[in-house]
Scaffold this active site. Structure first.
Site, PDB file in Angstrom:
ATOM      1  N   LYS A 160       0.844  -1.186   0.000  1.00 19.01           N
ATOM      2  CA  LYS A 160       0.000   0.000   0.000  1.00 19.01           C
ATOM      3  C   LYS A 160       0.885   1.243   0.000  1.00 19.01           C
ATOM      4  CE  LYS A 160       0.041   2.156   3.299  1.00 19.01           C
ATOM      5  NZ  LYS A 160       1.082   2.777   4.152  1.00 19.01           N
ATOM      6  N   HIS A 190      -0.612  -4.382   6.249  1.00 19.29           N
ATOM      7  CA  HIS A 190      -0.059  -5.213   7.324  1.00 19.29           C
ATOM      8  C   HIS A 190      -0.865  -5.112   8.615  1.00 19.29           C
ATOM      9  CE1 HIS A 190       1.989  -1.490   8.567  1.00 19.29           C
ATOM     10  NE2 HIS A 190       2.235  -2.059   9.722  1.00 19.29           N
ATOM     11  N   LYS A 194      -1.973  -7.977  12.124  1.00 18.19           N
ATOM     12  CA  LYS A 194      -1.707  -7.770  13.555  1.00 18.19           C
ATOM     13  C   LYS A 194      -2.637  -8.675  14.365  1.00 18.19           C
ATOM     14  CE  LYS A 194       0.123  -3.074  13.155  1.00 18.19           C
ATOM     15  NZ  LYS A 194       1.483  -3.101  13.663  1.00 18.19           N
ATOM     16  N   GLU A 228       1.655   7.331  16.460  1.00 18.73           N
ATOM     17  CA  GLU A 228       3.074   6.986  16.333  1.00 18.73           C
ATOM     18  C   GLU A 228       3.909   8.078  16.982  1.00 18.73           C
ATOM     19  OE1 GLU A 228       4.183   4.931  12.486  1.00 18.73           O
ATOM     20  OE2 GLU A 228       2.818   6.473  11.810  1.00 18.73           O
ATOM     21  N   ASP A 247      -1.624   7.710   3.609  1.00 18.30           N
ATOM     22  CA  ASP A 247      -0.664   6.736   4.140  1.00 18.30           C
ATOM     23  C   ASP A 247      -1.304   5.805   5.167  1.00 18.30           C
ATOM     24  OD1 ASP A 247       2.027   5.691   4.535  1.00 18.30           O
ATOM     25  OD2 ASP A 247       2.058   6.751   6.452  1.00 18.30           O
ATOM     26  N   HIS A 252      -4.994   1.351   6.543  1.00 14.38           N
ATOM     27  CA  HIS A 252      -4.992   0.717   7.868  1.00 14.38           C
ATOM     28  C   HIS A 252      -6.233   1.075   8.699  1.00 14.38           C
ATOM     29  CE1 HIS A 252      -0.996  -0.220   6.765  1.00 14.38           C
ATOM     30  NE2 HIS A 252      -0.385   0.847   7.234  1.00 14.38           N
ATOM     31  N   LYS A 350       1.730  11.243  13.348  1.00 14.31           N
ATOM     32  CA  LYS A 350       3.134  11.013  13.704  1.00 14.31           C
ATOM     33  C   LYS A 350       3.514  11.995  14.806  1.00 14.31           C
ATOM     34  CE  LYS A 350       4.527   8.819   9.463  1.00 14.31           C
ATOM     35  NZ  LYS A 350       4.591   7.416   9.903  1.00 14.31           N
TER      36      LYS A 350
HETATM   37  C1  BG6 Z   1       2.991   2.105   7.213  1.00 13.57           C
HETATM   38  C2  BG6 Z   1       3.048   3.590   6.975  1.00 13.57           C
HETATM   39  O1  BG6 Z   1       2.067   1.508   6.361  1.00 13.57           O
HETATM   40  O2  BG6 Z   1       2.631   1.859   8.561  1.00 13.57           O
HETATM   41  C3  BG6 Z   1       4.022   4.248   7.940  1.00 13.57           C
HETATM   42  O3  BG6 Z   1       3.452   3.829   5.642  1.00 13.57           O
HETATM   43  C4  BG6 Z   1       3.717   3.875   9.363  1.00 13.57           C
HETATM   44  O4  BG6 Z   1       4.016   5.668   7.777  1.00 13.57           O
HETATM   45  C5  BG6 Z   1       3.552   2.369   9.511  1.00 13.57           C
HETATM   46  O5  BG6 Z   1       4.790   4.331  10.171  1.00 13.57           O
HETATM   47  C6  BG6 Z   1       3.035   2.019  10.889  1.00 13.57           C
HETATM   48  O6  BG6 Z   1       3.070   0.630  11.060  1.00 13.57           O
HETATM   49  P1  BG6 Z   1       3.182   0.009  12.513  1.00 13.57           P
HETATM   50  O7  BG6 Z   1       3.051  -1.454  12.281  1.00 13.57           O
HETATM   51  O8  BG6 Z   1       4.525   0.411  13.061  1.00 13.57           O
HETATM   52  O9  BG6 Z   1       2.067   0.586  13.315  1.00 13.57           O
END
Ligand code: BG6
Length: 503
Positions: A160, A190, A194, A228, A247, A252, A350
């Protein structure tokens, strides 16, 4: 031990998950092999599976790099990364022996010859991971097809975001569909790998307790936070063109919402689950015109501090001024019988106060309190928190009586189920499961084309509204929970954000 005691002990003992059918031999080809995602997630995921003895000995990883110099430097970088994962020397050596590094230019058909030679001689399943910018998906797929590399059992994995809006996503999906069928196309998100996300289906449909309350009858509202603490990292080239809505939300966050809000699929089968998620996406009430500024908030971090460490603002990290959002908050509704009138508040950003992702379900207050003379006067509604990370698990917040024979006193208390303590073993990273699902041919946790397009259909008017109405991101201090306008978004409805605890 009696039989029933033995059975009880067995039920509570730590257990690792039994493997499903054996993973067939594969060639995992990674385009973008020296990139951030490959190093941070893909090699460690395969190496962990290797360490668990799940990978057939003859399986290989073929790392496709763009620059010749990476052929020399990549092995050292991979090994260092695997050491950081705590893998032992023997595992790292065994894994490194699986890797072949080849150079190719996505736009140069001739440069795919070495890969073709390697794959044509192989009897293993080719799983080709495009961990590149989406504008390279089509040229790479066409070059693979021209060399006959997408025939038979080959699978293509698309990272993605798929495109940057509905039109570009459709163009990519159309072009990919010309060379490989949907049944062998894996669009990875992804978050679907989880543990807590997979557990959502189990929590809802393997237990009766919650599903009976899973609707506007009992639920007041739902909050989804994906927070994050990292900033731009080394991804300026990608991130500044994309921003948080594309993003994180388009994929997600909406996928979390879909699994949370879907109707029960009639079986645990890829299309049954994806059909239900698609229905939720299609039922999301569009946010258009003047509602865009009322129901969404864009933010961008300025300098602040996280865990006591000073951190620069986004523009300083980037090296120039920018109007890209690093934070989004949204209020949305799912127009179905089940969810009518239940707002979903979504936020992601972020450089927030903690690295923490969770779904918070806030139940309705009791209809009539018999405790009106008791402290506290207002009872806190029940809250179910599904924690994705860190400390994945679930918490149920309830009101309890303080023990004792004095005056009745009520306090909030929490039932806390953490997966690591409940199961007693390492929670695998999402990519570990997803990569072996691809090899096994299981598409349940991957996004179907229509889902991706439905998500863009909902996101596009928000992007257009921001553009047309000149919505500049509100500034927020790094280490906070986003701009004050995000607080206003939920407080306007008489509710407030539940800020997660973090690590
Ligand atoms: C990614 C984004 O898909 O997921 C990133 O492109 C982000 O910007 C990341 O930091 C977060 O993944 P996780 O698994 O660390 O929450």
């Amino acid at each position: 031990m009696t039989d029933s005691k033995a059975a009880q002990a067995g039920r509570n003992a730590p257990q690792s998950q039994p493997e499903r059918t054996p993973v067939p031999p594969f060639d995992l080809v990674i385009f973008g092999a020296s990139g951030d995602l490959a190093l941070r997630k893909l090699y460690p995921a395969v190496a962990h599976r290797d360490n668990e003895g799940v990978l057939p000995p003859e399986s290989r990883v073929i790392a496709m790099v763009h620059q010749a110099s990476h052929r020399e430097t990549l092995p050292g970088r991979i090994a260092t990364r695997l050491e950081q994962e705590g893998l032992d020397h023997a595992t790292i050596e065994r894994f490194m022996a699986r890797i072949t590094i080849l150079q190719a230019d996505a736009h140069d058909p001739g440069s795919f010859a070495a890969l073709a030679e390697l794959l044509h001689l192989s009897r293993r399943i080719p799983a080709i991971y495009l961990s590149t910018a989406p504008d390279l998906f089509v040229p790479i797929c066409r070059n693979l097809a021209a060399k006959g590399l997408l025939a038979g059992e080959a699978r293509v994995i698309l990272e993605k975001p798929i495109g940057r809006d509905l039109a570009s996503a459709k163009a990519i999906n159309d072009a990919v569909a010309e060379v490989i069928p949907e049944s062998r196309t894996y669009r990875i998100d992804h978050y679907l790998g989880k543990e807590t996300v997979q557990n959502l289906l189990v929590l809802r449909f393997a237990n009766t307790l919650f599903e009976r309350s899973w609707s506007s009858r009992d639920i007041d509202h739902v909050q989804i936070t994906v927070a994050e603490t990292v900033g731009l990292e080394a991804r300026a080239g990608y991130y500044d063109k994309v921003g948080a809505l594309r993003d994180m939300v388009q994929n997600h966050v909406l996928q979390l919402l879909c699994l949370f809000a879907s109707e029960p699929p009639n079986q645990l089968e890829a299309d049954a689950v994806r059909d239900e998620k698609l229905r939720v996406l299609r039922a999301l009430r569009p946010i258009t015109g003047g509602d865009v500024l009322r129901q969404t908030v864009r933010g961008q971090y300025i300098a602040g501090s996280i865990d006591g460490q000073a951190v620069p603002g986004y523009a300083d990290e980037l090296g120039q001024a920018s109007e890209t959002e690093t934070f989004v908050a949204l209020r949305c509704e799912v127009d179905t019988w089940r969810w009518a009138g239940v707002p979903f508040y979504l936020r992601t950003g972020k450089r927030l106060g903690a690295r923490s992702s969770e779904i918070v379900v806030v139940f309705k207050p009791v209809p009539h309190s018999i405790f009106s003379n008791v402290v506290p006067e207002a009872l806190e509604p029940n809250r179910l928190v599904l924690r994705l990370q860190p400390n994945d698990g679930l918490q149920l917040h309830m009101t309890m009586k303080v023990p004792g024979s004095g005056r009745l006193k009520l306090v909030p208390r929490t039932l806390d189920l953490r997966y690591d303590t409940a199961f007693g073993f390492r929670t695998p990273d999402a990519y570990e499961r997803l990569l072996t699902d691809v090899i096994r041919g299981d598409q349940t946790l991957f996004m179907r084309r229509d889902e991706v397009e439905a998500a863009w259909t909902w996101v596009d008017p928000i992007l257009a509204g921001w553009h047309d109405q000149g919505a500049r991101p509100h500034r927020y201090t790094a280490g906070s929970w986003g701009p004050s306008q995000a607080i206003g978004l939920i407080e306007r409805d008489g509710r407030s954000w539940v800020d997660p605890e973090g690590e």
